[in-house]
Design a protein around this motif. Structure first.
Motif, PDB file in Angstrom:
ATOM      1  N   PRO A 202       0.827  -1.214   0.000  1.00 41.22           N
ATOM      2  CA  PRO A 202       0.000   0.000   0.000  1.00 41.22           C
ATOM      3  C   PRO A 202       0.855   1.256   0.000  1.00 41.22           C
ATOM      4  O   PRO A 202       2.045   1.222   0.350  1.00 41.22           O
ATOM      5  CB  PRO A 202      -0.761  -0.116   1.318  1.00 41.22           C
ATOM      6  N   THR A 203       0.267   2.363  -0.392  1.00 36.77           N
ATOM      7  CA  THR A 203       0.945   3.652  -0.217  1.00 36.77           C
ATOM      8  C   THR A 203       0.656   4.229   1.166  1.00 36.77           C
ATOM      9  O   THR A 203       1.409   5.051   1.669  1.00 36.77           O
ATOM     10  CB  THR A 203       0.480   4.664  -1.280  1.00 36.77           C
ATOM     11  N   ILE A 204      -0.444   3.785   1.781  1.00 36.30           N
ATOM     12  CA  ILE A 204      -0.805   4.213   3.132  1.00 36.30           C
ATOM     13  C   ILE A 204      -0.888   2.966   4.007  1.00 36.30           C
ATOM     14  O   ILE A 204      -1.710   2.082   3.775  1.00 36.30           O
ATOM     15  CB  ILE A 204      -2.158   4.956   3.163  1.00 36.30           C
ATOM     16  N   LEU A 205      -0.026   2.892   5.032  1.00 36.71           N
ATOM     17  CA  LEU A 205       0.033   1.733   5.914  1.00 36.71           C
ATOM     18  C   LEU A 205      -0.555   2.108   7.273  1.00 36.71           C
ATOM     19  O   LEU A 205      -0.048   3.004   7.958  1.00 36.71           O
ATOM     20  CB  LEU A 205       1.485   1.279   6.063  1.00 36.71           C
ATOM     21  N   LEU A 206      -1.628   1.435   7.661  1.00 40.50           N
ATOM     22  CA  LEU A 206      -2.290   1.665   8.937  1.00 40.50           C
ATOM     23  C   LEU A 206      -1.868   0.574   9.917  1.00 40.50           C
ATOM     24  O   LEU A 206      -1.846  -0.605   9.567  1.00 40.50           O
ATOM     25  CB  LEU A 206      -3.814   1.648   8.766  1.00 40.50           C
ATOM     26  N   MET A 207      -1.569   0.966  11.158  1.00 41.01           N
ATOM     27  CA  MET A 207      -1.129  -0.002  12.169  1.00 41.01           C
ATOM     28  C   MET A 207      -1.840   0.265  13.486  1.00 41.01           C
ATOM     29  O   MET A 207      -1.700   1.344  14.059  1.00 41.01           O
ATOM     30  CB  MET A 207       0.395   0.080  12.348  1.00 41.01           C
ATOM     31  N   ASP A 208      -2.602  -0.727  13.943  1.00 43.52           N
ATOM     32  CA  ASP A 208      -3.377  -0.604  15.175  1.00 43.52           C
ATOM     33  C   ASP A 208      -2.710  -1.438  16.258  1.00 43.52           C
ATOM     34  O   ASP A 208      -2.773  -2.666  16.235  1.00 43.52           O
ATOM     35  CB  ASP A 208      -4.816  -1.079  14.929  1.00 43.52           C
ATOM     36  N   GLU A 209      -2.017  -0.770  17.196  1.00 52.02           N
ATOM     37  CA  GLU A 209      -1.292  -1.419  18.284  1.00 52.02           C
ATOM     38  C   GLU A 209      -0.316  -2.476  17.741  1.00 52.02           C
ATOM     39  O   GLU A 209      -0.357  -3.646  18.137  1.00 52.02           O
ATOM     40  CB  GLU A 209      -2.264  -2.050  19.285  1.00 52.02           C
ATOM     41  N   PRO A 210       0.597  -2.097  16.844  1.00 52.73           N
ATOM     42  CA  PRO A 210       1.491  -3.089  16.225  1.00 52.73           C
ATOM     43  C   PRO A 210       2.556  -3.641  17.167  1.00 52.73           C
ATOM     44  O   PRO A 210       3.175  -4.668  16.846  1.00 52.73           O
ATOM     45  CB  PRO A 210       2.129  -2.306  15.082  1.00 52.73           C
ATOM     46  N   THR A 211       2.818  -2.980  18.307  1.00 51.94           N
ATOM     47  CA  THR A 211       3.879  -3.445  19.205  1.00 51.94           C
ATOM     48  C   THR A 211       3.412  -4.525  20.165  1.00 51.94           C
ATOM     49  O   THR A 211       4.234  -5.125  20.866  1.00 51.94           O
ATOM     50  CB  THR A 211       4.441  -2.272  20.042  1.00 51.94           C
TER      51      THR A 211
END
Length: 547
Positions: A202-211
């Motif tokens: 993607p050109t836009i990467l969304l991350m929800d609590e990735p850690t």
């Protein structure tokens, strides 16, 4: 170095924003690299950055225009406006349940606004690394999982495998295509979820609590990925040090006004600016309140007198109302969980105070005896450590099920278990029903609701289904359940993952003051050091015959 942009202010020119991002890449790479990799002063010396394509263009690539959204009869967003630039590294701030994940789902088109627009620019593509592995994906093989993410029937097997290999390299994970997804540890599944987003390029990467669930090595690679890519990244996380490593824009979601404010700068800078702004608003409110009260006092003084003075009193009341209208809503975003304790229920069969003895560790059909057994009694604080994938969660689950070989547990001991995936909660029930079940008729309805209130679970939330709660609210519900359960032994698997950082001191206080033994898995070293861990079991070393 950076400047704040309020809804009425002028933001810095694009060239400044880009310069800030470039400076952060260099500074962040040097400060992030561990000592054994810090060999030169160039960013490329700190590990291979993922080979991502550059963003398609500069300027605004995503925006909300007068957007409103509600869920479960509750408005989460009202007339929200913001924009996101190509290549920016954006953090979404806000309390548990404020709607942070909702913004992610709107940007990824998994949800649609009730009013207004969510605009994704021409040529832009969006992919999201979710918080938790979807239930439907857990029984898939790795290859089946990635195939569903690609959603392109024209791809041949070797093309899928090539894309898989690249995505897995970028997240530093070995994952055979025929292995079942649910057999991976929580940390490994977190990497799979990130790889599932990256494979879509993607050109836009969304991350929800990735850690969540990542060990130190996984966290390092994730920070490197975000710092070095030219993709636009939008991130939700409770790990403040992680966020500060790359953030150059913050979307601040106020759960009470239901608005979003845009700030520019790194995470710590923005957090301090928000603190100053709240302090200033509250000071202005105090002054206006004092002026309004003075007008009311004058109105009361003239009201009892005849003639034209009554008109003066009416005028004074009108002026007081106008002044009160100028007062801004008092922000409560900094509400924090008050200190609490988990009541301890002493088992009748343990007069010596010892409730558990661990002689060996087991996971994934592997088992090994420890060189020295570990006894857990009142006040014991034992941490189970090891790299992602070694089987820490599996070991805890076996202990809770009383099926772990070489682990003896008092038959009378009641185990309280905080699961990292909250699967011990009934997602089809309401929080009230969950609390009533764990209480087992030991508490009145009033006591149950009072306990829930201490964890910000109000009447509205208590009537929702658990499945509709945010991950942070599920975490608070789990803590409330432990308080009503009154266990003998406390077992906690990554308890800080979804809990707002403001609440962590109260959580540490509860663990510190629990009178029984605590068995803990956590990658949050600050939390571990604050709860008084006195014994560590390194599963990796034990299973490899080194401890």
């Amino acid at each position: 170095m950076f400047s704040l942009v309020s809804p009425r202010a002028v933001r810095p020119p694009n060239c400044l924003a880009r310069a800030c991002r470039e400076a952060r890449k260099w500074r962040g790479a040097e400060s992030l690299a561990p000592s054994w990799e810090r060999t030169t002063n160039t960013p490329t010396s700190y590990g291979r950055p993922p080979s991502f394509a550059r963003a398609a263009s500069s300027g605004t690539i995503a925006s909300f225009k007068n957007l409103s959204f509600g869920h479960a009869n509750t408005n989460l967003l009202e007339n929200v406006d913001f924009s996101i630039e190509a290549g920016s590294k954006v953090t979404i701030m806000g309390q548990n349940g404020s709607g942070k994940s909702t913004i992610i789902k709107l940007l990824s088109k998994n949800l649609y606004p009730d009013e207004g627009q969510c605009i994704i620019g021409p040529g832009q593509t969006v992919a999201c690394a979710q918080q938790t592995m979807p239930t439907a994906s857990r029984d898939m093989t790795v290859k089946e999982f990635f195939t569903t993410q690609l959603n392109d029937e024209s791809l041949l097997d070797h093309e899928i495998e090539t894309k898989m290999a690249k995505a897995l390299r970028d997240v530093v994970l070995e994952a055979p295509g025929d292995r079942i997804v649910k057999s991976f540890s929580g940390g490994q599944q977190a990497r799979l979820l990130l790889a599932a987003a990256l494979i879509q390029d993607p050109t836009i990467l969304l991350m929800d609590e990735p850690t969540n669930n990542l060990d130190a090595d996984g966290l390092y690679h994730l920070q490197s990925l975000i710092q070095m890519t030219d993709k636009t990244c939008v991130v939700i996380s409770h790990d403040e040090d992680f966020l500060n490593a790359f953030t150059d824009q913050v979307l601040y979601l106020d759960m009470f006004s239901k608005k979003v404010e845009t700030y520019w700068g790194d995470y710590w800078f923005v957090k301090e600016e928000i603190r100053k702004r709240i302090k200033k608003e509250n000071a202005v409110n105090a002054q206006l309140k004092k002026k309004a009260q003075a007008k009311k006092d004058q109105a009361n003084k003239f009201a009892g007198k005849g003639g034209g003075l009554r008109k003066v009193a009416k005028t004074m009341r009108g002026l007081a109302a106008e002044i009160e209208d100028q007062m801004q809503d008092v922000r409560r975003e900094d509400y924090t969980l008050s200190e609490f304790t988990v009541p301890f229920s002493a088992p009748s069969g343990s007069p010596s105070g010892k409730m558990m003895r661990i002689e060996q560790v087991s996971a994934y059909n592997r088992s090994a005896k420890m060189s020295e057994p570990v006894d857990l009694g009142r006040g014991s604080r034992v941490q189970v450590t090891g790299p992602n994938g070694v089987g820490k969660t599996t070991f805890l689950e076996m202990i809770v099920d009383r099926s772990a070989p070489g682990v003896m547990i008092d038959d009378e001991a009641d185990i309280g278990y905080y699961r990292q995936d909250f699967s011990n909660l009934d997602f089809d029930s309401t929080p009230l029903q969950c609390l009533e079940e764990v209480s087992s008729h030991r508490h009145t309805n009033e006591q149950i609701r009072k306990t829930a209130g201490r964890f910000f679970l109000g009447n509205r939330i208590m009537r929702q289904k658990v499945v509709t709660l945010s991950e942070g609210q599920k975490g608070l519900l789990s803590l409330a359940c432990l308080c009503l359960q009154e266990p003998s032994i406390l077992i906690m698997d990554e308890p800080t993952n979804h809990i707002n950082f403001r609440h962590l001191p109260a959580l540490a206080y509860a663990v510190n003051n629990f009178k029984g033994p605590v068995l803990l898995v956590s990658h949050d070293q600050h939390f571990v050091s604050s709860v008084g861990v006195n014994t560590t079991i390194d599963m990796g070393k034990v299973l490899n015959g080194k401890a």
